[in-house]
Design a protein around this motif. Structure first.
Motif, PDB file in Angstrom:
ATOM      1  N   GLY A  73       0.804  -1.232   0.000  1.00 14.68           N
ATOM      2  CA  GLY A  73       0.000   0.000   0.000  1.00 14.68           C
ATOM      3  C   GLY A  73       0.827   1.267   0.000  1.00 14.68           C
ATOM      4  N   ALA A 114      -1.651 -11.094  -0.750  1.00 19.26           N
ATOM      5  CA  ALA A 114      -0.817 -10.019  -0.186  1.00 19.26           C
ATOM      6  C   ALA A 114      -1.415  -8.634  -0.397  1.00 19.26           C
ATOM      7  N   GLY A 137      -3.143   3.251  11.967  1.00 19.02           N
ATOM      8  CA  GLY A 137      -3.679   4.487  11.400  1.00 19.02           C
ATOM      9  C   GLY A 137      -3.779   4.414   9.880  1.00 19.02           C
ATOM     10  N   SER A 138      -2.963   3.578   9.254  1.00 18.55           N
ATOM     11  CA  SER A 138      -2.930   3.488   7.781  1.00 18.55           C
ATOM     12  C   SER A 138      -3.793   2.356   7.243  1.00 18.55           C
ATOM     13  N   GLN A 143      -1.447  -2.921   3.106  1.00 15.49           N
ATOM     14  CA  GLN A 143      -1.900  -4.235   2.647  1.00 15.49           C
ATOM     15  C   GLN A 143      -1.264  -5.352   3.487  1.00 15.49           C
ATOM     16  N   ASN A 147       2.026  -5.481   5.726  1.00 12.28           N
ATOM     17  CA  ASN A 147       1.926  -5.655   7.183  1.00 12.28           C
ATOM     18  C   ASN A 147       2.843  -6.792   7.657  1.00 12.28           C
ATOM     19  N   SER A 149       5.448  -7.994   6.002  1.00 10.08           N
ATOM     20  CA  SER A 149       6.851  -7.719   5.678  1.00 10.08           C
ATOM     21  C   SER A 149       7.473  -6.715   6.634  1.00 10.08           C
ATOM     22  N   THR A 150       6.619  -5.871   7.269  1.00  6.13           N
ATOM     23  CA  THR A 150       7.146  -4.926   8.264  1.00  6.13           C
ATOM     24  C   THR A 150       6.889  -5.431   9.690  1.00  6.13           C
ATOM     25  N   GLY A 153       2.916  -3.214  13.956  1.00  2.51           N
ATOM     26  CA  GLY A 153       2.453  -3.243  15.347  1.00  2.51           C
ATOM     27  C   GLY A 153       1.051  -2.655  15.460  1.00  2.51           C
ATOM     28  N   GLY A 154       0.974  -1.385  15.847  1.00  9.13           N
ATOM     29  CA  GLY A 154      -0.332  -0.730  15.932  1.00  9.13           C
ATOM     30  C   GLY A 154      -0.900  -0.744  17.333  1.00  9.13           C
ATOM     31  N   GLU A 203      11.068  -7.087   5.291  1.00  5.78           N
ATOM     32  CA  GLU A 203      10.925  -5.892   4.441  1.00  5.78           C
ATOM     33  C   GLU A 203      11.256  -6.175   2.973  1.00  5.78           C
ATOM     34  N   GLU A 429       8.521  -0.605  15.478  1.00  9.87           N
ATOM     35  CA  GLU A 429       7.489  -1.183  14.607  1.00  9.87           C
ATOM     36  C   GLU A 429       7.574  -0.757  13.152  1.00  9.87           C
ATOM     37  N   ASN A 466      14.956  -6.205  -3.084  1.00  9.10           N
ATOM     38  CA  ASN A 466      14.933  -4.905  -2.409  1.00  9.10           C
ATOM     39  C   ASN A 466      16.344  -4.408  -2.052  1.00  9.10           C
TER      40      ASN A 466
HETATM   41  C1  LIG Z   1      -0.717   7.314   9.109  1.00 12.95           C
HETATM   42  C2  LIG Z   1       0.144   6.112   9.297  1.00 12.95           C
HETATM   43  C3  LIG Z   1       0.037   5.391  10.480  1.00 12.95           C
HETATM   44  C4  LIG Z   1       0.840   4.262  10.676  1.00 12.95           C
HETATM   45  N1  LIG Z   1       0.711   3.574  11.849  1.00 12.95           N
HETATM   46  C5  LIG Z   1       1.473   2.481  12.052  1.00 12.95           C
HETATM   47  C6  LIG Z   1       1.379   1.756  13.289  1.00 12.95           C
HETATM   48  O1  LIG Z   1       0.642   2.115  14.208  1.00 12.95           O
HETATM   49  N2  LIG Z   1       2.145   0.663  13.423  1.00 12.95           N
HETATM   50  C7  LIG Z   1       2.998   0.222  12.437  1.00 12.95           C
HETATM   51  O2  LIG Z   1       3.658  -0.801  12.616  1.00 12.95           O
HETATM   52  N3  LIG Z   1       3.112   0.899  11.278  1.00 12.95           N
HETATM   53  C8  LIG Z   1       2.384   2.003  11.061  1.00 12.95           C
HETATM   54  N4  LIG Z   1       2.518   2.694   9.883  1.00 12.95           N
HETATM   55  C9  LIG Z   1       3.497   2.237   8.875  1.00 12.95           C
HETATM   56  C10 LIG Z   1       2.904   1.346   7.753  1.00 12.95           C
HETATM   57  O3  LIG Z   1       1.546   1.594   7.553  1.00 12.95           O
HETATM   58  C11 LIG Z   1       3.145  -0.135   8.048  1.00 12.95           C
HETATM   59  O4  LIG Z   1       4.530  -0.388   8.034  1.00 12.95           O
HETATM   60  C12 LIG Z   1       2.467  -1.091   7.060  1.00 12.95           C
HETATM   61  O5  LIG Z   1       2.580  -2.410   7.564  1.00 12.95           O
HETATM   62  C13 LIG Z   1       3.049  -1.045   5.654  1.00 12.95           C
HETATM   63  O6  LIG Z   1       2.180  -1.742   4.774  1.00 12.95           O
HETATM   64  P1  LIG Z   1       2.140  -1.369   3.216  1.00 12.95           P
HETATM   65  O7  LIG Z   1       1.247  -2.340   2.521  1.00 12.95           O
HETATM   66  O8  LIG Z   1       1.826   0.043   3.015  1.00 12.95           O
HETATM   67  O9  LIG Z   1       3.642  -1.679   2.799  1.00 12.95           O
HETATM   68  P2  LIG Z   1       4.653  -0.821   1.896  1.00 12.95           P
HETATM   69  O10 LIG Z   1       4.824   0.533   2.473  1.00 12.95           O
HETATM   70  O11 LIG Z   1       4.243  -0.882   0.475  1.00 12.95           O
HETATM   71  O12 LIG Z   1       5.977  -1.661   2.109  1.00 12.95           O
HETATM   72  C14 LIG Z   1       6.612  -1.724   3.360  1.00 12.95           C
HETATM   73  C15 LIG Z   1       7.808  -2.702   3.276  1.00 12.95           C
HETATM   74  O13 LIG Z   1       7.361  -4.028   3.029  1.00 12.95           O
HETATM   75  C16 LIG Z   1       7.853  -4.528   1.782  1.00 12.95           C
HETATM   76  N5  LIG Z   1       6.737  -5.252   1.155  1.00 12.95           N
HETATM   77  C17 LIG Z   1       5.494  -4.777   0.879  1.00 12.95           C
HETATM   78  N6  LIG Z   1       4.724  -5.776   0.405  1.00 12.95           N
HETATM   79  C18 LIG Z   1       5.502  -6.878   0.362  1.00 12.95           C
HETATM   80  C19 LIG Z   1       5.274  -8.232  -0.014  1.00 12.95           C
HETATM   81  N7  LIG Z   1       4.083  -8.656  -0.450  1.00 12.95           N
HETATM   82  N8  LIG Z   1       6.301  -9.123   0.085  1.00 12.95           N
HETATM   83  C20 LIG Z   1       7.526  -8.724   0.531  1.00 12.95           C
HETATM   84  N9  LIG Z   1       7.793  -7.458   0.903  1.00 12.95           N
HETATM   85  C21 LIG Z   1       6.786  -6.557   0.830  1.00 12.95           C
HETATM   86  C22 LIG Z   1       8.317  -3.298   1.014  1.00 12.95           C
HETATM   87  O14 LIG Z   1       9.363  -3.620   0.126  1.00 12.95           O
HETATM   88  C23 LIG Z   1       8.779  -2.390   2.147  1.00 12.95           C
HETATM   89  O15 LIG Z   1      10.075  -2.763   2.546  1.00 12.95           O
HETATM   90  C24 LIG Z   1       1.753   3.850   9.662  1.00 12.95           C
HETATM   91  C25 LIG Z   1       1.851   4.568   8.479  1.00 12.95           C
HETATM   92  C26 LIG Z   1       1.071   5.693   8.292  1.00 12.95           C
HETATM   93  C27 LIG Z   1       1.208   6.446   6.997  1.00 12.95           C
END
Ligand SMILES: Cc1cc2nc3c(=O)[nH]c(=O)nc-3n(C[C@H](O)[C@H](O)[C@H](O)COP(=O)(O)OP(=O)(O)OC[C@H]3O[C@@H](n4cnc5c(N)ncnc54)[C@H](O)[C@@H]3O)c2cc1C
Length: 471
Positions: A73, A114, A137-138, A143, A147, A149-150, A153-154, A203, A429, A466
């Motif tokens: 996402g 995913a 929050g996101s 996605q 979630n 891959s990182t 937490g939340g 990640e 997190e 990556n």
């Molecule tokens: C407003 C806001 C609030 C947030 N609050 C929190 C919170 O409370 N807690 C928290 O932990 N995070 C928080 N985040 C951070 C973020 O939302 C999380 O890290 C979320 O899990 C990332 O998901 P994404 O799908 O956007 O991944 P992306 O941003 O697209 O990718 C994140 C990482 O994962 C890798 N990745 C993505 N998809 C895959 C896949 N399918 N296979 C392998 N690697 C992959 C990417 O290469 C990158 O390294 C927040 C962000 C925002 C903007």
């Protein structure tokens, strides 16, 4: 290695041209990230529609030594999901892989691809009277693949754990295109190494997660949300221990906010209002979730507050009288990342220490940053019940934003040194990505770091997964 036109065409032929973007205008939303700290370049964004396509893309990229940046996402906060500036790395965005493959309320499990958006998965679970507890929050954009891959937490970690704790199995594609299918729904399986944990929190540096089987829980029958005013983090810690002792796993959130955070939210969030009648130095947003009919939630929360007031820990408290009021309390907390943007530059940290060390950490870190930048406006907030704070510092009023942000690394190192001295983590997190790659080298012990390099080399010998992230 740069991509020839021929190779680009071969890659496009895997997804079809409707799902491939080579034009900068079409690529922009994949290249920017939420904090505007990193902006990469890519010759190609691909959106595969199935695991077979992901495998074919990785096989071809691996044969040609082409870097692949997995993206979900695009809400990550450490720049892990965007490429570097060399215009040689392909973005593989998983958004099209957004099917729920199976949901089984009897087994309390769901198998999702995913690209399923977290909020969609929560709603799907609700349709079968179940809870998927991960909450960020996101959540409207992030996605499941991101979630995992990182290891996100939340706000529900206190009761349900990090994302890692919610996973039963995964499907993952390795750098050479091999598909590992471990989508089992088993709760117990001690047949050797638990490989899924290698990829969770990696990640995207070890492989691409294409689907996951996740745990579901009973939906709470009633939720009690309270907003509490108190004097200092030490009293918040004592209050936390009363609530945790009395409510156990029914205590599902315990978030700390400073008064400046509340003021930022009230100033910048439309329709927000102070839940209490006067200001207090610190606030706690607390939530109890009751899943069993045999517990009287109202009595429980009343007794927690009685004990805390009797020990002079709290100044004032209000219980949400409706779902709408609970949503309003949460909006004040969830809006904190966004409202800080409206206050100018903000230097950020995502740290954890032992829960019992939170007051000492805050005292030391606040003293250090206020000495370095006397008029700065610290706004430390977050998941106190997990020992995780977003120790953010807003620029002094009317200061020059660029000059303030130029001190990012100096301030980071002040704060991170305290964290390391207190045996804490410099990334609780949000992960490492590009942002914390250099700090990781100082913060992680050398033997663990060496083992991480060995694992990376054995799973991704050509270094296509990556590149430039984490290690
Ligand atoms: C407003 C806001 C609030 C947030 N609050 C929190 C919170 O409370 N807690 C928290 O932990 N995070 C928080 N985040 C951070 C973020 O939302 C999380 O890290 C979320 O899990 C990332 O998901 P994404 O799908 O956007 O991944 P992306 O941003 O697209 O990718 C994140 C990482 O994962 C890798 N990745 C993505 N998809 C895959 C896949 N399918 N296979 C392998 N690697 C992959 C990417 O290469 C990158 O390294 C927040 C962000 C925002 C903007």
């Amino acid at each position: 290695m740069s991509l020839s036109k021929q190779l680009i065409q071969k890659l496009i032929s895997i997804t079809g041209s409707t799902h491939a973007y080579t034009d900068l205008q079409e690529q922009i939303s994949f290249l920017e990230e939420p904090r505007n700290k990193f902006f990469g370049k890519t010759p190609l964004v691909l959106q595969p529609g199935c695991t077979g396509e992901v495998a074919a893309i990785l096989r071809l990229a691996n044969e040609n030594n082409i870097g692949v940046v997995p993206q979900g996402g695009n809400t990550g906060l450490t720049g892990g999901q965007v490429p570097d500036n060399t215009n040689t790395q392909v973005i593989l965005n998983l958004s099209r892989m957004n099917k729920i493959r199976d949901i089984n309320p009897q087994n309390n499990s769901v198998t999702a691809e995913a690209g399923v958006v977290l909020a969609t998965l929560q709603a799907t679970a609700e349709e079968v009277d179940r809870l998927f507890p991960l909450s960020l929050g996101s959540q409207g954009s992030c996605q499941i693949g991101g979630n995992l891959s990182t290891n996100a937490g939340g706000t529900s970690v206190l009761a349900y754990g990090n994302t890692r704790d919610l996973v039963l199995g995964i499907e993952v594609v390795l750098a050479n295109g091999t598909i590992i299918n471990q989508l089992g729904t088993l709760r117990k399986d001690n047949t050797g190494y638990d490989l899924k944990h290698l990829f969770i929190g990696a990640e995207g540096t070890l492989g691409i997660i294409t689907a996951a089987t996740l745990k579901l829980y009973p939906r709470p029958k009633s939720i009690y949300t309270a907003f509490v005013g108190l004097d200092n983090p030490d009293k918040a810690l004592k209050f936390f221990n009363i609530a945790k002792n009395d409510a156990g796993s029914m205590l599902t959130a315990f978030e700390l906010l400073p008064v400046i955070g509340l003021e930022f939210s009230l100033r910048h969030l439309d329709g927000s209002r102070d839940p209490l009648t006067c200001k207090h130095p610190w606030y706690v947003l607390l939530e109890l979730s009751i899943s069993t009919g045999s517990v009287d939630g109202a009595l429980l929360i009343e007794s927690i507050f009685e004990r805390a007031f009797a020990q002079d820990l709290l100044n004032d408290a209000v219980l949400a009288g409706s779902i709408e009021q609970s949503r309003q309390f949460w909006a004040l907390r969830h809006g904190l990342s966004e409202v800080q943007r409206a206050e100018g530059g903000s230097i950020k940290h995502d740290i954890s220490v032992a829960v019992s060390d939170i007051p000492e950490f805050l005292e030391r870190a606040l003293k250090a940053v206020e000495k370095a930048i006397p008029d700065c406006r610290p706004c430390p907030f977050g998941h106190m019940g997990d020992g995780n704070l977003h120790f953010n510092i807003s620029q002094p009023v009317e200061a020059d934003k660029a000059e303030f942000l130029a001190r990012w690394e100096e301030i980071n190192s002040l704060v991170h040194n305290i964290v390391i001295e207190m045996n804490g983590s410099i990334s609780a997190e949000h992960g490492i990505g590009q942002l914390k790659r250099e700090i990781l080298k100082q913060a992680k012990d050398p033997a663990s770091l060496r083992l991480m390099h060995i694992l990376k080399k054995s799973l991704d010998p050509n270094g296509i997964m990556n590149p430039g992230k984490v290690l």
